[in-house]
Structure formats: structure tokens, C-alpha cells
Design a protein around this motif. Structure first.
Motif, PDB file in Angstrom:
ATOM      1  N   PRO A 162      74.987  -6.495  45.456  1.00  0.00           N
ATOM      2  CA  PRO A 162      74.805  -7.644  46.337  1.00  0.00           C
ATOM      3  C   PRO A 162      75.856  -7.716  47.447  1.00  0.00           C
ATOM      4  CG  PRO A 162      75.834  -8.350  44.306  1.00  0.00           C
ATOM      5  CD  PRO A 162      75.505  -6.899  44.138  1.00  0.00           C
ATOM      6  N   TYR A 163      75.441  -8.295  48.572  1.00  0.00           N
ATOM      7  CA  TYR A 163      76.325  -8.505  49.702  1.00  0.00           C
ATOM      8  C   TYR A 163      76.591  -9.996  49.852  1.00  0.00           C
ATOM      9  CZ  TYR A 163      74.979  -3.774  51.084  1.00  0.00           C
ATOM     10  OH  TYR A 163      74.756  -2.426  51.107  1.00  0.00           O
ATOM     11  N   LEU A 164      77.826 -10.353  50.095  1.00  0.00           N
ATOM     12  CA  LEU A 164      78.159 -11.735  50.383  1.00  0.00           C
ATOM     13  C   LEU A 164      78.058 -11.962  51.894  1.00  0.00           C
ATOM     14  CD1 LEU A 164      79.215 -14.548  49.591  1.00  0.00           C
ATOM     15  CD2 LEU A 164      81.538 -13.647  49.892  1.00  0.00           C
ATOM     16  N   VAL A 165      77.134 -12.811  52.295  1.00  0.00           N
ATOM     17  CA  VAL A 165      77.051 -13.257  53.685  1.00  0.00           C
ATOM     18  C   VAL A 165      77.783 -14.579  53.748  1.00  0.00           C
ATOM     19  CG1 VAL A 165      75.518 -13.957  55.552  1.00  0.00           C
ATOM     20  CG2 VAL A 165      74.858 -12.079  54.027  1.00  0.00           C
ATOM     21  N   ASP A 166      78.874 -14.634  54.485  1.00  0.00           N
ATOM     22  CA  ASP A 166      79.732 -15.815  54.543  1.00  0.00           C
ATOM     23  C   ASP A 166      79.885 -16.207  56.007  1.00  0.00           C
ATOM     24  OD1 ASP A 166      81.581 -17.814  54.235  1.00  0.00           O
ATOM     25  OD2 ASP A 166      83.006 -16.628  53.064  1.00  0.00           O
ATOM     26  N   LEU A 167      79.130 -17.220  56.424  1.00  0.00           N
ATOM     27  CA  LEU A 167      79.064 -17.581  57.832  1.00  0.00           C
ATOM     28  C   LEU A 167      79.626 -18.975  58.066  1.00  0.00           C
ATOM     29  CD1 LEU A 167      75.428 -16.361  58.626  1.00  0.00           C
ATOM     30  CD2 LEU A 167      77.559 -15.129  59.040  1.00  0.00           C
ATOM     31  N   GLN A 168      80.628 -19.060  58.939  1.00  0.00           N
ATOM     32  CA  GLN A 168      81.067 -20.345  59.456  1.00  0.00           C
ATOM     33  C   GLN A 168      80.054 -20.787  60.515  1.00  0.00           C
ATOM     34  OE1 GLN A 168      83.840 -21.822  58.257  1.00  0.00           O
ATOM     35  NE2 GLN A 168      84.678 -20.121  57.063  1.00  0.00           N
ATOM     36  N   ALA A 169      80.209 -21.994  61.021  1.00  0.00           N
ATOM     37  CA  ALA A 169      79.259 -22.519  61.998  1.00  0.00           C
ATOM     38  C   ALA A 169      78.990 -21.569  63.168  1.00  0.00           C
ATOM     39  CB  ALA A 169      79.741 -23.877  62.512  1.00  0.00           C
ATOM     40  N   PRO A 170      80.012 -20.895  63.746  1.00  0.00           N
ATOM     41  CA  PRO A 170      79.720 -19.994  64.866  1.00  0.00           C
ATOM     42  C   PRO A 170      78.748 -18.874  64.515  1.00  0.00           C
ATOM     43  CG  PRO A 170      82.058 -20.488  64.787  1.00  0.00           C
ATOM     44  CD  PRO A 170      81.467 -21.037  63.527  1.00  0.00           C
ATOM     45  N   GLY A 171      78.800 -18.368  63.272  1.00  0.00           N
ATOM     46  CA  GLY A 171      77.902 -17.299  62.875  1.00  0.00           C
ATOM     47  C   GLY A 171      76.474 -17.736  62.680  1.00  0.00           C
ATOM     48  N   LEU A 172      76.228 -19.054  62.602  1.00  0.00           N
ATOM     49  CA  LEU A 172      74.887 -19.599  62.461  1.00  0.00           C
ATOM     50  C   LEU A 172      74.325 -20.092  63.785  1.00  0.00           C
ATOM     51  CD1 LEU A 172      75.536 -21.602  59.179  1.00  0.00           C
ATOM     52  CD2 LEU A 172      73.996 -19.642  59.393  1.00  0.00           C
ATOM     53  N   THR A 173      75.163 -20.074  64.819  1.00  0.00           N
ATOM     54  CA  THR A 173      74.734 -20.506  66.141  1.00  0.00           C
ATOM     55  C   THR A 173      73.609 -19.611  66.640  1.00  0.00           C
ATOM     56  OG1 THR A 173      76.969 -21.278  66.618  1.00  0.00           O
ATOM     57  CG2 THR A 173      75.522 -20.902  68.505  1.00  0.00           C
ATOM     58  N   GLY A 174      72.675 -20.190  67.392  1.00  0.00           N
ATOM     59  CA  GLY A 174      71.537 -19.423  67.878  1.00  0.00           C
ATOM     60  C   GLY A 174      71.938 -18.146  68.586  1.00  0.00           C
ATOM     61  N   GLY A 175      71.420 -17.021  68.105  1.00  0.00           N
ATOM     62  CA  GLY A 175      71.681 -15.730  68.728  1.00  0.00           C
ATOM     63  C   GLY A 175      72.902 -15.012  68.222  1.00  0.00           C
ATOM     64  N   ALA A 176      73.716 -15.638  67.360  1.00  0.00           N
ATOM     65  CA  ALA A 176      74.929 -14.983  66.877  1.00  0.00           C
ATOM     66  C   ALA A 176      74.577 -13.854  65.916  1.00  0.00           C
ATOM     67  CB  ALA A 176      75.837 -15.995  66.180  1.00  0.00           C
ATOM     68  N   LEU A 177      75.164 -12.691  66.126  1.00  0.00           N
ATOM     69  CA  LEU A 177      74.925 -11.519  65.281  1.00  0.00           C
ATOM     70  C   LEU A 177      76.172 -11.202  64.475  1.00  0.00           C
ATOM     71  CD1 LEU A 177      73.080  -9.150  67.787  1.00  0.00           C
ATOM     72  CD2 LEU A 177      72.061 -10.403  65.886  1.00  0.00           C
ATOM     73  N   THR A 178      75.992 -11.028  63.167  1.00  0.00           N
ATOM     74  CA  THR A 178      77.080 -10.645  62.275  1.00  0.00           C
ATOM     75  C   THR A 178      76.662  -9.369  61.554  1.00  0.00           C
ATOM     76  OG1 THR A 178      77.696 -12.961  61.925  1.00  0.00           O
ATOM     77  CG2 THR A 178      78.514 -11.354  60.322  1.00  0.00           C
ATOM     78  N   GLU A 179      77.458  -8.339  61.679  1.00  0.00           N
ATOM     79  CA  GLU A 179      77.095  -7.059  61.066  1.00  0.00           C
ATOM     80  C   GLU A 179      77.143  -7.152  59.555  1.00  0.00           C
ATOM     81  OE1 GLU A 179      78.031  -2.839  62.689  1.00  0.00           O
ATOM     82  OE2 GLU A 179      79.598  -3.311  61.230  1.00  0.00           O
ATOM     83  N   LEU A 180      76.070  -6.701  58.905  1.00  0.00           N
ATOM     84  CA  LEU A 180      75.985  -6.678  57.448  1.00  0.00           C
ATOM     85  C   LEU A 180      76.131  -5.265  56.915  1.00  0.00           C
ATOM     86  CD1 LEU A 180      75.444  -8.351  54.872  1.00  0.00           C
ATOM     87  CD2 LEU A 180      72.997  -7.900  55.214  1.00  0.00           C
ATOM     88  N   ILE A 181      75.409  -4.327  57.510  1.00  0.00           N
ATOM     89  CA  ILE A 181      75.494  -2.906  57.140  1.00  0.00           C
ATOM     90  C   ILE A 181      75.695  -2.126  58.432  1.00  0.00           C
ATOM     91  CG2 ILE A 181      74.275  -0.935  56.138  1.00  0.00           C
ATOM     92  CD1 ILE A 181      72.724  -2.923  54.405  1.00  0.00           C
ATOM     93  N   SER A 182      76.761  -1.377  58.504  1.00  0.00           N
ATOM     94  CA  SER A 182      77.088  -0.700  59.763  1.00  0.00           C
ATOM     95  C   SER A 182      76.388   0.643  59.913  1.00  0.00           C
ATOM     96  CB  SER A 182      78.601  -0.488  59.871  1.00  0.00           C
ATOM     97  OG  SER A 182      79.059   0.336  58.807  1.00  0.00           O
ATOM     98  N   LYS A 183      76.085   1.289  58.798  1.00  0.00           N
ATOM     99  CA  LYS A 183      75.525   2.641  58.911  1.00  0.00           C
ATOM    100  C   LYS A 183      74.761   3.003  57.651  1.00  0.00           C
ATOM    101  CE  LYS A 183      76.892   7.464  59.722  1.00  0.00           C
ATOM    102  NZ  LYS A 183      78.028   8.371  59.987  1.00  0.00           N
ATOM    103  N   TYR A 184      73.490   3.320  57.839  1.00  0.00           N
ATOM    104  CA  TYR A 184      72.688   3.882  56.757  1.00  0.00           C
ATOM    105  C   TYR A 184      71.831   4.972  57.373  1.00  0.00           C
ATOM    106  CZ  TYR A 184      69.438   4.513  52.946  1.00  0.00           C
ATOM    107  OH  TYR A 184      68.692   5.075  51.940  1.00  0.00           O
TER     108      TYR A 184
END
Length: 240
Positions: free
Chosen positions: A92-114
Motif C-alpha cells: 500500500p501507498y500512503l497518500v498524505d495531502l495537505q490542502a494545497p495538494g487537494l487544490t484543483g489541478g494540483a499534481l502529487t507524484e505517487l509512482i515515479s517510474k514503472y
């Protein structure tokens, strides 16, 4: 020197045919504003203690465990994997987003390379499940969510702080066309917090009300979408 050329050419062709796929979590509703292509570390909060969403709620933090992310060669009925399922994010991956990461259009990298070869898929699946003690042993970063699937912290419409915690288990089935290969190399997991505190009839839910708990859980699960988004504009890519 000439004897090495065929080997070098083979390596070059192999590298060109392979694909390094990335996965990003994207905040906000769809369809998005096309000018909202931003990275979460480039966004700041509004200074008032969280992200305002529908229902008068302000969300300060969202944590969720995502696991068993996989692509299916053919649509499934929500049961067993289709032949050729590709697990690219066991987690499992922990997605931990403060308010800025939930703002419309904000991208947070989860997996960088597969690395995945050129191929088309027609469904993406992922599982929601509480974090176990054994999960934490393997991935200590999951410790804040042990015993829970997701957690929302913020304040309700009356400004009263709340912490909403869920132990729901759910398999999310997200049909779409995922055509991966050269120049097709990014998937979005879209999370839309504006859906969390809405009733189907347009009314609103109070996260501090125990009677609203089940509907909010369903809303959070329904707010999670997945699609191919190579240019990271928040829209599923066309087939052309």
C-alpha cells in the motif's frame, strides 16, 4: 569497434520501445480548468485554515491508503483479474495531502517510474483497505493510518474541528482506455474533495454528524477516478 555496433543498436531499440510510466494524484473536480496544471509543492493554502469545499466544510488534510493498483487487458465484472493484469503499484501507498495538494489541478507524484511495454488496457482497478500492523512493519510511513483506510481533518460549516476516519474496504473499478507505450506514460488518480459532503439531492452533510458517516464514505470512494493523462491537463487523453 564495428563488432560492438549490433549490440549497441539493439540496446538503443530496446530502450526506445520501453516506457517509464508515472502515476500522479490530481486534486480537484473534473472537468478541470485547463490552466490548473500545477504541482502540489507549488501551491499554497488560502491562509484561512484549509481548502473550502462544498457544504461549507474546510479540509486541512486527507490521508488514504491505496493498494493493488493494476491495469486490466479486458474489462472485468469486479471479481477476478482478467488474463494479463498488470500490477504496477502493489503498495500500500500512503497518500498524505495537505490542502494545497487537494487544490484543483494540483499534481502529487505517487509512482515515479514503472517500466511497461507498449500495450492497451481497458480498466484500472485499485483497492481501499485499512492499514494493518503488518503493513506498517513493511512500510513504516503508513503508521499514522494504522487501523484506518482514510482520514479527513478539517472544520465543518460551523467552524468546529473534526477528524473523520474510515475503515471501509472497497475495490474501485475505473473503466477507460489506457494506451501505454512510447509517449504515453502517465496515469492520474483524481481525487475530488468537493464531492465528499454532498447528498444526492443536492443537500449537504456534516462530517461531525455520525448519521452522515456512511454517505461520506461512499462519496469519498466515488470521488476517486483514474485515467490516462500524458500531458497532465486533467482530462483523459483522446485515442488519436
Amino acid at each position: 569497434m564495428r563488432a560492438r555496433l549490433p549490440a549497441l543498436v539493439a540496446i538503443s531499440i530496446s530502450a526506445a520501445c520501453s516506457n517509464d510510466m508515472s502515476v500522479h494524484v490530481r486534486g480537484g473536480d473534473r472537468p478541470p480548468n485547463p490552466e490548473e496544471l500545477v504541482l502540489s509543492n507549488d501551491v499554497t493554502g488560502d491562509g484561512d485554515g484549509g481548502l473550502p469545499v462544498n457544504g461549507g466544510v474546510r479540509v486541512e488534510r486527507f490521508q488514504i491508503a491505496l493498494r493493488s493498483m493494476r491495469l486490466q487487458e479486458a474489462p472485468t465484472d469486479g471479481g477476478a483479474d482478467a488474463p494479463g493484469a498488470e500490477y504496477f503499484g502493489p503498495g500500500p501507498y500512503l497518500v498524505d495531502l495537505q490542502a494545497p495538494g487537494l487544490t484543483g489541478g494540483a499534481l502529487t507524484e505517487l509512482i515515479s517510474k514503472y517500466i511497461i511495454g507498449p500495450k492497451s488496457y481497458y480498466e484500472m482497478d485499485l483497492n481501499l483497505q485499512p492499514v494493518s500492523a503488518s503493513d506498517v512493519v513493511l512500510t513504516p510511513a503508513l503508521a499514522p493510518l494504522q487501523g484506518w483506510t482514510f482520514r479527513i481533518a478539517g472544520s465543518n460549516a460551523q467552524g468546529i474541528p473534526f477528524t473523520f476516519e474510515s475503515t471501509m474496504s472497497r475495490e474501485l473499478i475505473r473503466p477507460s482506455v489506457y494506451r501505454l507505450g512510447t509517449n504515453h506514460n502517465n496515469l492520474d488518480v483524481n481525487i475530488a474533495p468537493n464531492k465528499w459532503f454532498e447528498l444526492p439531492d443536492g443537500g449537504t452533510l456534516d462530517p461531525a454528524d455520525p448519521a452522515a458517516h456512511q454517505q461520506i464514505e461512499e462519496n469519498v470512494a466515488a470521488s476517486i477516478d483514474a485515467y490516462e493523462d500524458d500531458n497532465k491537463d486533467g482530462e483523459p487523453d483522446p485515442l488519436g
